[in-house]
Enzyme design. Structure first.
Site, PDB file in Angstrom:
ATOM      1  N   CYS A 188      -6.631   0.799   2.913  1.00  0.00           N
ATOM      2  CA  CYS A 188      -7.621   1.879   2.928  1.00  0.00           C
ATOM      3  C   CYS A 188      -7.477   2.812   1.736  1.00  0.00           C
ATOM      4  CB  CYS A 188      -7.509   2.681   4.217  1.00  0.00           C
ATOM      5  SG  CYS A 188      -8.045   1.758   5.644  1.00  0.00           S
ATOM      6  N   GLU A 191       0.864  -1.180   0.000  1.00  0.00           N
ATOM      7  CA  GLU A 191       0.000   0.000   0.000  1.00  0.00           C
ATOM      8  C   GLU A 191       0.900   1.228   0.000  1.00  0.00           C
ATOM      9  OE1 GLU A 191      -2.799   0.378   3.261  1.00  0.00           O
ATOM     10  OE2 GLU A 191      -3.770   2.064   2.247  1.00  0.00           O
ATOM     11  N   ASN A 194     -12.185  -3.280   0.567  1.00  0.00           N
ATOM     12  CA  ASN A 194     -11.064  -3.617   1.447  1.00  0.00           C
ATOM     13  C   ASN A 194     -11.553  -4.018   2.831  1.00  0.00           C
ATOM     14  OD1 ASN A 194      -8.425  -3.685   2.674  1.00  0.00           O
ATOM     15  ND2 ASN A 194      -8.782  -1.595   3.365  1.00  0.00           N
ATOM     16  N   GLU A 195     -11.482  -3.082   3.744  1.00  0.00           N
ATOM     17  CA  GLU A 195     -11.745  -3.414   5.158  1.00  0.00           C
ATOM     18  C   GLU A 195     -13.112  -2.825   5.524  1.00  0.00           C
ATOM     19  OE1 GLU A 195      -9.343  -1.452   8.285  1.00  0.00           O
ATOM     20  OE2 GLU A 195      -8.321  -3.381   8.345  1.00  0.00           O
TER      21      GLU A 195
HETATM   22  O1  AHR Z   1      -2.064  -1.501   6.730  1.00  0.00           O
HETATM   23  C1  AHR Z   1      -2.526  -0.247   7.106  1.00  0.00           C
HETATM   24  C2  AHR Z   1      -4.035  -0.158   7.099  1.00  0.00           C
HETATM   25  O2  AHR Z   1      -4.584  -1.031   8.031  1.00  0.00           O
HETATM   26  C3  AHR Z   1      -4.710  -0.560   5.820  1.00  0.00           C
HETATM   27  O3  AHR Z   1      -4.738   0.472   4.913  1.00  0.00           O
HETATM   28  C4  AHR Z   1      -6.095  -0.911   6.260  1.00  0.00           C
HETATM   29  O4  AHR Z   1      -6.685  -1.875   5.430  1.00  0.00           O
HETATM   30  C5  AHR Z   1      -5.916  -1.358   7.693  1.00  0.00           C
HETATM   31  O5  AHR Z   1      -6.757  -0.693   8.528  1.00  0.00           O
END
Ligand code: AHR
Length: 657
Positions: free
Chosen positions: A245, A46, A376-377
């Site tokens: 994120c 990322e 993603n999350e």
């Molecule tokens: O790895 C850092 C962040 O942690 C990522 O962007 C997210 O998916 C998680 O909250």
């Protein structure tokens, strides 16, 4: 009464005579159990911590196209700030979409007095890292409007002395690229770059760029070689990209849009990086995304290092920790189309629109994309209903592509249980679980997947890291305590390879001075990089996965924490080797007898030992191999090995069957 032997470095050392027979670890190499996927151990990339711009993407000029929120950010006017407004000279920013409609700002240089000296100076990302004797490619897009201005490019050291220069005196009348090569005469961590305008006249300039020639595979405008090298040495089964994120964005407008990251680099629209001001304690107002490292480059990187590409796309729901902005369900089509078109870009023939673009970018062969993540999350009904629409469209058009869903940010609790319920119905091919937890959690959860329902869905442990406490040094949080807990936990991932198909530590990279999130797997400054103890744990696993698990028990039980011991065994069917991973997380030394059924009378092998003097030890730029795997030779007779397990240690045994 029995004699105990330690077998390390190919030597058998008598440890003396003790009263009791040591406990046994029984491994059956004749009875392979479940397959371990070739994708089991991968990496999560990322653009956080200046991992892309200012990191892996080797561009040395910050704000090269003057599109940051404040267009002069990263630039200084020479000889001083007044230069911009003097009677004889002017430096202005104006919009001209001829160079790139996506990045319209350009700099106009008005120079009425040829005897005066004016220019602009770039500060780089935390300075410009330069190496003595190395060559750097300077490029810019310019046009001469009147008069005769030539350009001198200077590399400066920390004392502002010139350590390399080139003059470009042929400036095109229509927009065109100028190029020059500069050799640095010194190694400098925090250099600067001057662009000086000589002569008299008017000139427009944009897209000012400086790259080392020595990039990964020597590609022009490519990636930092030392960082890719560290990835390649891990031999990851996959690369997950672009996050995280960053996929979601704080708002939908700030989400990652892969289509804006392909094609000519000048045409990739700059976007704020969502980690820019996310954390007030690590604010980075100069954090933007040029997308010079875009989706084509991600696919190419995967191909270079033999990893499967695992792109994750926005599902039409912005980060729920930020705005939670949602695309209405009846207007979700652009998100669906993005997913479909991405698969086309990666896999379809060159005769198609997106396959054609891939070919134009230099890769007519397909990238062979096999997996894609939707969201993603994220959590709640708003996620699952969006996931369902996008996943159905992917399945209809590309039924062979596996789809990954998220489960939200937590590894347990109400939100997680809701996700389990919804996903049992939605049946994604893989379900992405995240856990950023203290080391203790990892030790206590090594048997997490022993209890998972086997038939429901497969797990992608897509983001995890043990978070110990550290000192005030950022890299100290990547200490041995965390890495050891991860090694112990991973024995449980591997033991349950019938459920866990993929896993990746997160985040991957961090600039030592510009990070936002910590711990991270690999740290770097402008010139050097090092792997943390967690990196070496990941590397040992990824280099030694085996293709099938093997039964391994002690006293009839799995080794998942009793007396601090964790272990797993596997068979590499290609090489015929038995691999045993053992972690001792206790402060005490233990002696075990390894009993491996199915081994020849005498055989040899290798042992890697990863350990530290204390749990709070860590690696750093000054001491990058403080904690580092030590390789030694082994001899095994009749499948028996008496092993003294030192305290707080991770061993990988690899033995010919
Ligand atoms: O790895 C850092 C962040 O942690 C990522 O962007 C997210 O998916 C998680 O909250």
């Amino acid at each position: 009464m029995r004699k105990i032997f330690q077998i390390f470095s190919g030597m058998i050392i008598s440890l003396g005579v003790i009263a009791q027979a040591p406990p046994k670890i029984e491994i059956d190499a004749t009875r392979p159990l479940v397959p371990i996927q070739s994708t089991m151990y991968g990496v999560f990339f990322e653009d956080i911590n200046f991992a892309a711009d200012g990191g892996l993407y080797a561009e040395l000029i910050k704000n090269r196209s003057f599109e940051f929120e404040f267009p002069w950010m990263g630039w200084k006017h020479l000889p001083n700030a007044e230069t911009r407004f003097s009677n004889t000279n002017e430096l202005t920013i104006y919009n001209n979409s001829k160079v790139s409609p996506a990045n319209p700002k350009v700099v106009r240089v008005e120079k009425r007095d040829s005897s005066q000296f004016i220019g602009i100076q770039n500060e780089g990302f935390d300075g410009v890292g330069l190496k003595s004797g190395a060559k750097y490619d300077f490029t810019a897009i310019v046009r001469s409007n009147k008069g005769n201005i030539s350009i001198e490019v200077q590399l400066l050291n920390e004392k502002d002395q010139v350590i390399g220069t080139t003059i470009i005196d042929k400036i095109p009348m229509n927009w065109g690229k100028i190029e020059g090569v500069i050799t640095s005469s010194e190694t400098i961590q925090k250099g600067k770059v001057n662009i000086l305008f000589l002569g008299q006249g008017q000139l427009d300039i944009d897209f000012i760029s400086l790259f080392p020639q020595d990039t990964w595979k020597g590609r022009k405008g490519g990636l930092r070689k030392d960082l890719v090298q560290l990835l390649a040495e891990m031999k990851p089964g996959f690369v997950r990209f672009p996050g995280g994120c960053i996929v979601e964005g704080r708002t939908l407008a700030e989400r990652y849009q892969w289509k804006k990251t392909v094609g000519k680099v000048e045409d990739r629209e700059l976007l704020i990086n969502r980690w820019n001001k996310e954390f007030s304690h690590r604010s980075a107002p100069d954090y933007f995304q040029t997308f010079g490292l875009g989706f084509f480059e991600y696919f190419q990187l995967c191909e270079d290092i033999g990893a499967e590409p695992v792109p994750i796309l926005s599902c039409g729901l912005a980060c729920q920790f930020n705005s939670s902005e949602m695309q209405p369900l009846d207007e979700i089509d652009p998100y669906v189309q993005d997913a479909i078109d991405l698969i086309s870009f990666a896999n379809d023939p060159v005769s198609t629109k997106w396959g054609g673009l891939r070919a134009e970018m230099g890769h007519p062969e397909p990238f062979n994309l096999k997996m894609i993540g939707v969201g993603n999350e994220q959590w709640g009904e708003e996620y699952f209903e969006r996931y369902e629409i996008i996943a159905a469209a992917i399945r209809a058009k590309y039924p062979d592509v596996k789809i990954i869903s998220g489960t939200g940010p937590f590894a347990e609790g109400e939100m997680f249980e809701q996700a389990e319920k919804a996903l049992t119905r939605l049946k994604p091919n893989l379900v992405d679980e995240h856990y950023y937890k203290p080391p203790k959690w990892f030790l206590e959860n090594a048997s997490r997947y022993d209890k998972y329902e086997r038939e429901r869905y497969k797990i992608f442990a897509g983001e995890y890291a043990a978070h110990p406490k550290g000192t005030d040094q950022p890299e100290s949080r990547n200490n041995w305590e965390g890495a050891l807990a991860e090694a112990a936990f991973m024995t449980g991932l591997e033991r349950n390879a019938d459920v866990v198909y993929m896993c990746s530590y997160a985040p991957l990279f961090a600039h030592i001075n510009k990070w936002q999130w910590n711990p991270d797997l690999i740290w770097f400054d402008n010139l050097n990089a090092f792997g943390t103890p967690s990196y070496y744990v990941q590397k040992l696993y990824a280099n030694n996965p085996g293709s099938k698990t093997l039964p391994i028990l002690s006293g009839g039980e799995t080794l998942a924490g009793k007396n601090g011991i964790y272990a797993n065994a596997s068979l590499d069917e290609k090489t015929g080797e038995v691999i045993v991973k053992i972690v001792n997380t206790s402060e005490k030394e233990s002696i075990y007898e390894l009993n491996i059924k199915g081994m020849p009378k005498k055989t040899s092998g290798k042992l890697w030992t990863l350990k530290a003097n204390a749990l709070n030890q860590y690696n750093s730029l000054q001491n990058p191999q403080n904690i580092f795997p030590i390789e030694s030779e082994l001899t095994i007779e009749k499948g028996k090995l008496s092993a003294r397990l030192e305290p707080n240690v991770f061993y990988v045994f690899r033995m010919r069957k």
